[in-house]
Design a protein around this motif. Structure first.
Motif, short mmCIF file in Angstrom:
data_model
loop_
_atom_site.label_atom_id
_atom_site.label_comp_id
_atom_site.label_asym_id
_atom_site.label_seq_id
_atom_site.Cartn_x
_atom_site.Cartn_y
_atom_site.Cartn_z
N ILE A 132 -14.36 -34.73 44.41
CA ILE A 132 -14.85 -36.11 44.43
C ILE A 132 -13.71 -37.09 44.64
N LEU A 133 -12.61 -36.93 43.90
CA LEU A 133 -11.49 -37.86 44.01
C LEU A 133 -10.81 -37.76 45.36
N ALA A 134 -10.78 -36.56 45.93
CA ALA A 134 -10.13 -36.38 47.22
C ALA A 134 -10.97 -36.91 48.38
N ASP A 135 -12.24 -37.17 48.12
CA ASP A 135 -13.14 -37.62 49.18
C ASP A 135 -13.07 -39.14 49.33
N GLY A 136 -11.93 -39.64 49.81
CA GLY A 136 -11.79 -41.06 50.12
C GLY A 136 -11.26 -41.92 48.99
N PHE A 137 -10.95 -41.32 47.83
CA PHE A 137 -10.45 -42.13 46.71
C PHE A 137 -8.94 -41.95 46.49
N ILE A 138 -8.49 -40.70 46.34
CA ILE A 138 -7.09 -40.43 46.02
C ILE A 138 -6.59 -39.33 46.96
N LEU A 139 -5.39 -39.51 47.48
CA LEU A 139 -4.79 -38.51 48.34
C LEU A 139 -4.17 -37.42 47.48
N ARG A 140 -4.63 -36.20 47.66
CA ARG A 140 -4.13 -35.03 46.94
C ARG A 140 -4.11 -35.28 45.43
N PRO A 141 -5.25 -35.46 44.83
CA PRO A 141 -5.29 -35.77 43.38
C PRO A 141 -4.83 -34.58 42.54
N ARG A 142 -4.19 -34.92 41.42
CA ARG A 142 -3.82 -33.91 40.42
C ARG A 142 -4.41 -34.37 39.09
N VAL A 143 -5.17 -33.51 38.46
CA VAL A 143 -5.92 -33.86 37.27
C VAL A 143 -5.76 -32.75 36.23
N SER A 144 -5.71 -33.14 34.97
CA SER A 144 -5.74 -32.14 33.89
C SER A 144 -6.92 -32.44 32.98
N ILE A 145 -7.57 -31.37 32.53
CA ILE A 145 -8.73 -31.52 31.64
C ILE A 145 -8.52 -30.61 30.44
N ARG A 146 -8.94 -31.08 29.28
CA ARG A 146 -8.99 -30.21 28.11
C ARG A 146 -10.26 -30.52 27.34
N ALA A 147 -10.78 -29.50 26.69
CA ALA A 147 -11.98 -29.68 25.86
C ALA A 147 -11.55 -30.19 24.49
N LEU A 148 -12.06 -31.36 24.11
CA LEU A 148 -11.72 -31.93 22.81
C LEU A 148 -12.67 -31.44 21.72
N GLU A 149 -13.94 -31.40 22.02
CA GLU A 149 -14.93 -31.04 21.00
C GLU A 149 -16.14 -30.41 21.68
N LEU A 150 -16.48 -29.22 21.26
CA LEU A 150 -17.66 -28.54 21.79
C LEU A 150 -18.78 -28.56 20.76
N ARG A 151 -19.98 -28.26 21.22
CA ARG A 151 -21.14 -28.29 20.31
C ARG A 151 -20.91 -27.37 19.11
N PRO A 152 -21.40 -27.77 17.94
CA PRO A 152 -21.19 -26.93 16.75
C PRO A 152 -22.10 -25.71 16.77
N VAL A 153 -21.78 -24.79 15.87
CA VAL A 153 -22.62 -23.61 15.62
C VAL A 153 -23.39 -23.87 14.32
N TYR A 154 -24.67 -23.53 14.29
CA TYR A 154 -25.50 -23.75 13.11
C TYR A 154 -25.82 -22.39 12.47
N VAL A 155 -25.66 -22.34 11.14
CA VAL A 155 -25.93 -21.11 10.39
C VAL A 155 -27.02 -21.39 9.37
N MET A 156 -28.06 -20.56 9.37
CA MET A 156 -29.18 -20.71 8.45
C MET A 156 -29.47 -19.37 7.80
N GLY A 157 -30.05 -19.42 6.59
CA GLY A 157 -30.53 -18.19 5.97
C GLY A 157 -29.71 -17.76 4.77
N ASP A 158 -29.39 -16.46 4.71
CA ASP A 158 -28.85 -15.84 3.51
C ASP A 158 -27.33 -16.00 3.45
N VAL A 159 -26.87 -17.28 3.39
CA VAL A 159 -25.46 -17.61 3.20
C VAL A 159 -25.37 -18.67 2.12
N ARG A 160 -24.16 -18.85 1.60
CA ARG A 160 -24.01 -19.80 0.50
C ARG A 160 -24.25 -21.24 0.94
#
Length: 419
Positions: free
Chosen positions: A86-114
């Protein structure tokens, strides 16, 4: 919900920049993103395009340029390529980008646990790890103080979650009123009938609403006054233009007369030059006033647009707040449902007379519900099953889980001296 930074750094556009290698395979990069996940994007050399982005309810992240990018059911590597394209399509010449995941969806636990509820997702998490993070197996002795303490703790947790849910619902009512331009929030009747704590919560939301609405009204009033002043100034400038034009016509007529007399030798050439200078001065003055009149007129014409932008900005802020509040409400609803199930299990065990404290060593029953390709699927699992963001675990028979020594966990026997 506790934030969990995964520290996943993905260099985007690696094929476009010399000197970069390929991205090594890792468990983080194999994860597929979903609604509610939060990522950080850094565009090198373009700080205005960098920042944190949340995958919205439509399954997109919205870039400052390039618009919405579909981000559900894709890995970080696949998302990287979409953004680079997307960035290379008429916006930025040879774009360089870094991505990291900050927070993902939680896991839910139900039933026979404390402690049932939401857990922050961690890369490499298994069903056994989730059970351990939930406090481990629940007590199997319905007469033990620990088991009764679990019941009280579960009830207190549900009460806290319900209080938080009421606060989120009050915030949603306030944000909806701001988004719709209402004169006051329409709080749910059950919130209005709540106790002192709920009344204070509603009073706080009303104070925020009044502050936001008052600030918007003051800005709108300022724009309206500027529009009125522009109209008055336009009338004054219009009168100046009329007078200047009249004076210019007189000076131009006088200049023509002087030029005619100069040709017959009846006046000095200097008088002709003076008349020309006066005409030039009046023309310059008329041009200046006309330019100022155009500027003031533009201010007047911009007033309705500025008012619309002011309202639109308020609606956008409210929309973003609503998105976050509704996502939080879903989390709380899931936590409350899990907590109530835990209370029901504890109450059922306390009410029943246990014939034996030690349970036979049998494999625990673990069911995992997972969203995949927008379809909810439920399947049987075991302790070693790897989890994914957003998984919901329903567990029973946790007391029989086997640990490293291969022996099943056995609940603590009641102290015979206390019988």
């Amino acid at each position: 919900m506790a934030l969990r930074r995964l520290g996943v750094l993905v260099l985007l556009g690696l094929g476009l920049a010399p000197g970069f290698g390929t991205v090594a395979a890792s468990p983080e990069l194999a994860l597929r993103l979903g609604i509610g996940d939060r990522v950080n994007m850094q565009v090198f050399g373009q700080p205005e395009l960098s920042g944190e982005f949340v995958i919205d309810t439509q399954g997109n992240i919205v870039l400052p340029i390039g618009g919405a990018v579909p981000s559900v059911e894709v890995t970080l590597v696949e998302l990287q390529q979409r953004i680079v394209d997307i960035l290379a399509d008429g916006f930025i010449l040879r774009p360089r980008v870094s991505i990291r995941a900050l927070e993902l969806r939680p896991v839910y636990v139900m039933g026979d646990v404390r402690i049932s509820g939401a857990l922050p997702f961690r890369v490499g998490m298994t069903a056994l790890a989730a059970i351990a993070m939930s406090g481990g197996p629940a007590s199997t002795d319905p007469n033990s103080a620990a088991f009764r303490g679990d019941l009280v703790e579960a009830e207190e947790r549900v009460g806290l979650l319900e209080s938080q849910r009421a606060g989120v619902r009050a915030r949603i009512a306030r944000l909806e009123a701001q988004q719709n331009g209402a004169t006051a929030p329409a709080f749910p009747e059950e919130l209005l009938q709540g106790g002192l704590g709920m009344q204070r919560m509603i009073a706080g939301e009303l104070a925020i609403f009044d502050g936001e609405r008052g600030g918007e009204a003051r800005q709108a009033d300022q724009i309206t006054r500027q529009h009125e002043n522009a109209e008055a100034e336009m009338a004054s400038l219009g009168e100046q233009i009329r007078l200047e034009r009249g004076q210019l016509e007189v000076s131009q007529s006088y200049q023509r007369e002087m030029a005619a007399l100069a040709r017959t030798g009846m006046v000095n050439r200097s008088r002709v030059v003076d008349s020309q200078r006066e005409v030039a001065r009046l023309e310059s003055s008329l041009a200046r006033i006309t330019t100022e009149s155009a500027r003031v007129a533009q201010v007047g014409r911009d007033a309705p647009l500025r008012l619309a932008q002011l309202r639109g900005a308020a609606e956008q802020r409210a929309a973003v707040g609503l998105l976050e509040a509704r996502a939080r409400l879903v989390e709380l609803e899931n936590g409350i449902a899990a907590g109530r199930e835990q209370i029901a299990l504890r109450s059922q065990r306390i009410g029943a007379a246990a014939s034996a404290v030690v349970r036979p060593a049998a494999p625990p029953k673990i069911l995992i519900t997972r969203m995949q390709q927008a379809v909810s699927m439920t399947f049987a699992a075991d302790e070693r099953t790897p989890l994914k963001p957003g998984d919901i675990l329903r567990v029973s028979g946790v007391g029989s889980l086997r640990f490293a020594d291969g022996a099943p966990e056995r609940p603590i026997q009641p102290d015979a001296r206390r019988q």
